[in-house]
Design an enzyme around this catalytic site. Structure first.
Site, PDB file in Angstrom:
ATOM      1  N   LYS A 158      -1.934 -48.356 -56.149  1.00 34.58           N
ATOM      2  CA  LYS A 158      -1.719 -49.775 -55.790  1.00 34.58           C
ATOM      3  C   LYS A 158      -3.038 -50.333 -55.264  1.00 34.58           C
ATOM      4  CE  LYS A 158       2.052 -52.619 -53.882  1.00 34.58           C
ATOM      5  NZ  LYS A 158       2.322 -53.482 -55.025  1.00 34.58           N
ATOM      6  N   LEU A 200       2.998 -48.711 -61.980  1.00 32.74           N
ATOM      7  CA  LEU A 200       3.147 -48.508 -60.547  1.00 32.74           C
ATOM      8  C   LEU A 200       4.627 -48.174 -60.334  1.00 32.74           C
ATOM      9  CD1 LEU A 200       1.801 -48.829 -57.669  1.00 32.74           C
ATOM     10  CD2 LEU A 200       3.211 -50.865 -57.541  1.00 32.74           C
TER      11      LEU A 200
HETATM   12  N1  PLP Z   1       4.553 -52.828 -60.846  1.00 37.08           N
HETATM   13  C1  PLP Z   1       3.559 -53.645 -60.438  1.00 37.08           C
HETATM   14  C2  PLP Z   1       2.352 -53.798 -61.303  1.00 37.08           C
HETATM   15  C3  PLP Z   1       3.654 -54.331 -59.214  1.00 37.08           C
HETATM   16  O1  PLP Z   1       2.656 -55.128 -58.799  1.00 37.08           O
HETATM   17  C4  PLP Z   1       4.833 -54.174 -58.443  1.00 37.08           C
HETATM   18  C5  PLP Z   1       4.995 -54.862 -57.177  1.00 37.08           C
HETATM   19  O2  PLP Z   1       4.218 -55.666 -56.757  1.00 37.08           O
HETATM   20  C6  PLP Z   1       5.844 -53.331 -58.917  1.00 37.08           C
HETATM   21  C7  PLP Z   1       5.662 -52.651 -60.119  1.00 37.08           C
HETATM   22  C8  PLP Z   1       7.108 -53.137 -58.130  1.00 37.08           C
HETATM   23  O3  PLP Z   1       6.894 -52.333 -57.006  1.00 37.08           O
HETATM   24  P1  PLP Z   1       7.852 -52.402 -55.722  1.00 37.08           P
HETATM   25  O4  PLP Z   1       9.245 -52.284 -56.238  1.00 37.08           O
HETATM   26  O5  PLP Z   1       7.466 -51.237 -54.907  1.00 37.08           O
HETATM   27  O6  PLP Z   1       7.595 -53.718 -55.074  1.00 37.08           O
END
Ligand code: PLP
Length: 277
Positions: free
Chosen positions: A144, A200
């Site tokens: 991240k 992610l």
């Molecule tokens: N994928 C990306 C690229 C993201 O930026 C995010 C959240 O900002 C997610 C997935 C979802 O992650 P989360 O459920 O932990 O917010």
């Protein structure tokens, strides 16, 4: 009020040195943590992912989990609104010269808390539109990282196209959204991309997968093609600030004749229950 390097300060008084590597290179890691009615939602899981991202780029974690909790709770104490989204970023810190290689520095820690508007069920039931684009991001999307140029361009495209999100595909396989994870349903099976380095792995994604038993869904985490997505029974995107949103239009194709499906409602209810626990 924001938190910067150990102090709580007014946002317009907070500043960082120009030599901060977050400013010069986007050399940093971030997390977004929702808080409902003053209670941090799945904080431990977010802190675990934060540690994983920091380890991947060799930035030391400046605080223990207890200290993070103390800081985040204190920051929440300054906000008026019940639901908050906490944005937390750690950059490698400021050096004396701009060079790509790094040495041991003091990480810069910045946290802000913003009101978080949760869309109500009747609004979500109207469904949302997305567009698709090729995934041009690097191959460590599991980290991240604050360097988000590709994602910024996608979200600007989404804004200009007046849609909710851009769904990405790499070699014809759907990876995720520019700021969310992607799911599709076909014949009682929930499909999503594997949690490898091309996505992610969302905290919300894990909770959606957890809901599958309750919602009588089989799970397939081997990924799916764009063609399968366009022929899905249901499509959803998930993230900590969007929760689980049903998608009813992709490019110019409607999903399920533009109707939000019943599995979405089950997963939505499951998630709302977790917030009340
Ligand atoms: N994928 C990306 C690229 C993201 O930026 C995010 C959240 O900002 C997610 C997935 C979802 O992650 P989360 O459920 O932990 O917010």
């Amino acid at each position: 009020m924001v938190f910067l390097n150990g102090v709580f300060i007014l946002k317009n008084k907070a500043s960082i040195p120009v030599m901060d590597r977050g400013f010069l290179f986007g050399d940093g890691i971030y997390e977004v943590i929702p808080s409902y009615q003053g209670k941090l939602f799945y904080l431990d899981t977010h802190l675990k992912r934060l540690q994983r991202s920091l380890d991947a780029v060799q930035i030391p974690n400046p605080y223990t989990n207890n200290k993070w909790l103390e800081i985040l709770e204190q920051l929440l104490g300054y906000s008026q609104s019940t639901n908050q989204s906490l944005y937390l970023q750690i950059t490698r810190g400021a050096d004396t010269q701009r060079k790509h290689s790094f040495k041991k520095l003091n990480p810069t820690v910045y946290i802000e808390s913003n009101q978080f508007i949760v869309k109500n069920k009747s609004l979500l039931e109207k469904g949302f539109s997305v567009i698709t684009q090729a995934d041009i991001r690097w191959s460590r999307c599991d980290i991240k990282a604050t360097s988000l140029l590709a994602n910024i361009m996608y979200i600007q495209n989404a804004k200009e196209a007046r849609v909710e999100e851009v769904i990405l595909h790499r070699n014809n396989i759907i990876t995720e959204g520019a700021t969310s994870n992607v799911f599709m349903i076909k014949d009682n099976t929930l499909y999503t991309h594997p949690a490898d380095t091309h996505i992610l792995s969302g905290i919300t994604r894990d909770l959606v997968l957890e809901s599958a038993i309750t919602c009588h869904l089989k799970i397939d985490k081997s990924g799916f093609t764009k063609n399968k997505l366009l022929n899905a029974d249901e499509v959803w995107i998930s993230s900590s600030t969007r929760e689980i949103m049903p998608i009813t239009k992709i490019d110019n194709c409607t999903v399920n004749d533009g109707k939000v499906g019943h599995y979405w409602e089950c997963v939505y209810n499951y998630y709302q229950q977790l917030k009340n626990d």
